[in-house]
Structures are given as C-alpha cells and as structure tokens.
Scaffold this motif. Structure first.
Motif, mmCIF file in Angstrom:
data_model
loop_
_atom_site.group_PDB
_atom_site.id
_atom_site.type_symbol
_atom_site.label_atom_id
_atom_site.label_comp_id
_atom_site.label_asym_id
_atom_site.label_seq_id
_atom_site.Cartn_x
_atom_site.Cartn_y
_atom_site.Cartn_z
ATOM 1 N N LYS A 179 0.841 -1.193 0.000
ATOM 2 C CA LYS A 179 0.000 0.000 0.000
ATOM 3 C C LYS A 179 0.878 1.245 0.000
ATOM 4 N N GLU A 259 -3.603 -4.728 0.033
ATOM 5 C CA GLU A 259 -3.337 -4.989 1.451
ATOM 6 C C GLU A 259 -3.009 -6.461 1.688
ATOM 7 N N GLU A 262 0.392 -7.330 0.258
ATOM 8 C CA GLU A 262 1.479 -6.858 1.129
ATOM 9 C C GLU A 262 1.738 -7.841 2.266
#
Length: 359
Positions: A179, A259, A262
C-alpha cells in the motif's frame, strides 16, 4: 504438466489463474470469434478491456481523480529520457537519489536535458542499502527522482522521502506489492513485466497539473499530453499486454487487493530471509537488514564456487531464475505477487538441504 517455479527478475511469474483464463479466451474473446490480439484498438470490445484495466488500477491503488493513467510503450527505460525531455529545462535541476543501476540510467538520461544533482547515493557500498538523504537544502528543482525497489541489489525504500519538490518514482519492480499513498508522488511509472503483467506495456500515473509545464518542443509521440488527450490510444497500443494487465489486476482484486498482497509478500520474504539468517553464514544477504527488498532477495554463498551448482540443482528441482546479477554475484530470488508462499517455502527447504549437503 508440472509447472516450473519462476523466480526470474523479469519477465516474471504470472498467476496461473490468469494464464488459464487467457488460454481459455485466446481464440475466441467474448464471443467475437477473434483473439483479443486481433481486435481493433478502436473497437467497443477492446475499449471495454482498456477501461477495465484503468478502472481496476485506479481502484486498487486508490488513485485520485486529478491523476492521469497512461498505458505506454518503451518500458521504464524510455521514461528515463521522456520525463526530462518534457519537464527538465536547461536552467533547472533534477535531483536524484541513486540506489542502483536503474536510477543511474535515469540520471544519465536526464543529464542530456538539463542540470542534475545526486542528493544521496549508496554506490560506495555496492548499493546494499537505501541511503539517508538530506533534502533540507532542496528548495527548488524540476523533480526528485527515486527508484522504489532495486531488482539487482535487493534493496527497497521502506519510507519515502518527504520532498518539497515534485517526487517521481520508478516503481517497476514493486508497484502493487504494498500500500502506498499515490498523492505523495507527482509521477509514478513502471514496466509491467514484474507485478503487472507481461512485457510490452508501461504504466504511467501522472498528476494532471504537471502537463501545464510540458515542453512544447518535443516530438508528438514523446509528449505525455498526446497520450492523455487520446486516452493512450493515439497510436495502436500493446493491446494484448493491456488485456493481460487487466486480468492480473482482476486476479489481485479477487485475492484481497494490495493490502492482502502486502501481507503475503511480508510472509514470503520472512521465509527466505529467515533461512539466510539461520544458515550460520553459509548464505549471506547482500542488502542491509533495514533495506531488504520484499521483491528481490539477493544472497551469496560462503563458497562462491558452489553458486553454479546451487543454480543448476535448483533448476533440476524445477526452480528457475535464481542466478544473481553480475553486479552482486551469488543468487537472487524474485518473489513478486504471483510467486506464492508455497513457492518460497519450497526454495527455503531446498536451501537448507543444499547447505546440509555442501557444508
């Protein structure tokens, strides 16, 4: 058929689901009776692909409305010259934080168009870390350029510089892996062949206000306004690469978005760096721990004569792309979004076994 685990730095692994969907649609896309490669770029069928790719990228990256999204050609390497050609005048200075080969190449191109300044560099340590940069003295300038992730040396920015002048980032190798706040940057660009899709298309995300300062004396094909006005359709775009990009973006959205990617990338990196750190020096990471990339894990073996054997035995075990770049030597595992946690665990297990057999 057993698939080979692909640790290549680029062109890199693509999600199997994406490849299978493309295979299914390859000959007859959306009942057109044609492959997407055969569609006119002016057709309604292709336009739907084009707009879907833009929409998904905007959604996944939370790109504000005051930014343009462009699909260009020439790779990030063309952006090295296209940016200063359009936005660096002879009386201005472009500032660079040099962290590897790609930022060095961007700097070299900018020198052709105006003044440049190296604000910070990690060259004296063979680019094994992200250097601290004192930006307090930079009050004016065309832009500050960084490379967010360095594929060759395995380093990555963890926090981006707080720049008082426009910030430009080459994000070719870690875009959509974590992000970020797009509003921090005036321009983000990247070749697709690592996290976004196949080679052939380059994504440029540019603040619209930048175009107010565009150099009018630039060939039409090399002006950003040419492509913004034509929605990246001024000439025939790389339609199949953009179609594949749209499928990769769709896959990412269906798998939890940026998200979730990640989190997966953190887990994958932890597996490999943990194996390196627990090896008692048999493996040594090139990058300083606070600069380690979650995309490109670079390491050397205690006995460099074993490197070729490591790569060959890994290839025999259906793992490819593990040879390091000549600038660093050793090995490199590129673990972009499409590389799974299971892939990284397979490599870690191989690394432990190889150590036991060769210590």
């Amino acid at each position: 058929m057993e698939r080979t685990t692909n640790f290549n730095a680029g062109p890199a692994a693509l999600p199997l689901d994406v490849l299978q969907k493309a295979q299914k649609e390859f000959v007859n896309f959306n009942d057109t009776g044609m492959s997407v490669m055969e569609l006119s770029h002016r057709s309604t069928e292709y336009d739907a692909v084009h707009q879907k790719a833009k929409s998904l990228l905007k959604e996944l990256m939370d790109i504000p409305d005051d930014y343009d999204i462009l699909f260009l050609q020439g790779g990030a390497s063309l952006q090295f010259s296209m940016l200063p050609m359009n936005f660096l005048t002879p009386e201005q200075t472009a500032h660079f934080i040099v962290t590897g080969a790609w930022s060095e190449k961007a700097l070299a191109e900018a020198k052709l168009f105006g003044n440049t300044s190296v604000t910070a560099t990690s060259a004296d340590s063979n680019h094994n870390h992200i250097p601290e940069a004192d930006l307090s003295g930079i009050k004016d300038g065309a832009y500050l350029h960084i490379t967010s992730n360095n594929t060759i040396f395995g380093t990555q920015w963890k926090e981006f510089p707080n720049s008082t002048i426009p910030l430009v980032a080459d994000m070719s190798s870690d875009i959509l892996s974590r992000k970020i706040d797009v509003k921090t940057f005036d321009v983000i660009y990247g070749g697709a062949q690592k996290n976004l899709g196949p080679s052939g298309v380059t994504v440029v995300i540019m603040k619209k206000s930048w175009l107010e300062n565009e150099n009018a004396n630039v060939p039409k094909m090399l002006k950003y306004s040419t492509h913004t006005k034509a929605d990246s359709l001024y000439n025939t775009p790389p339609t199949f690469a953009i179609y594949m990009l749209s499928l990769v973006l769709e896959w990412l959205a269906e798998n939890g978005g940026v998200e979730a990617a990640e989190r997966r990338n953190q887990e994958k990196a932890d597996v490999l760096y943990g194996t390196i750190d627990a090896s008692g020096g048999f493996y040594a990471g090139h990058a300083a721990k606070d600069s380690r990339s979650h995309m490109n894990v670079t390491f050397t073996l205690r006995d460099s004569s074993l490197t070729k054997k490591f790569v060959e035995e890994a290839k025999a075990a259906k793992m490819t792309g593990l040879g390091g770049h000549r600038s660093v030597g050793g090995c490199r595992a590129s673990i972009y979004n499409a590389v799974s946690l299971a892939d990284c665990e397979k490599l870690a297990q191989f690394m432990r076994k190889f150590q036991q057999e060769n210590e």
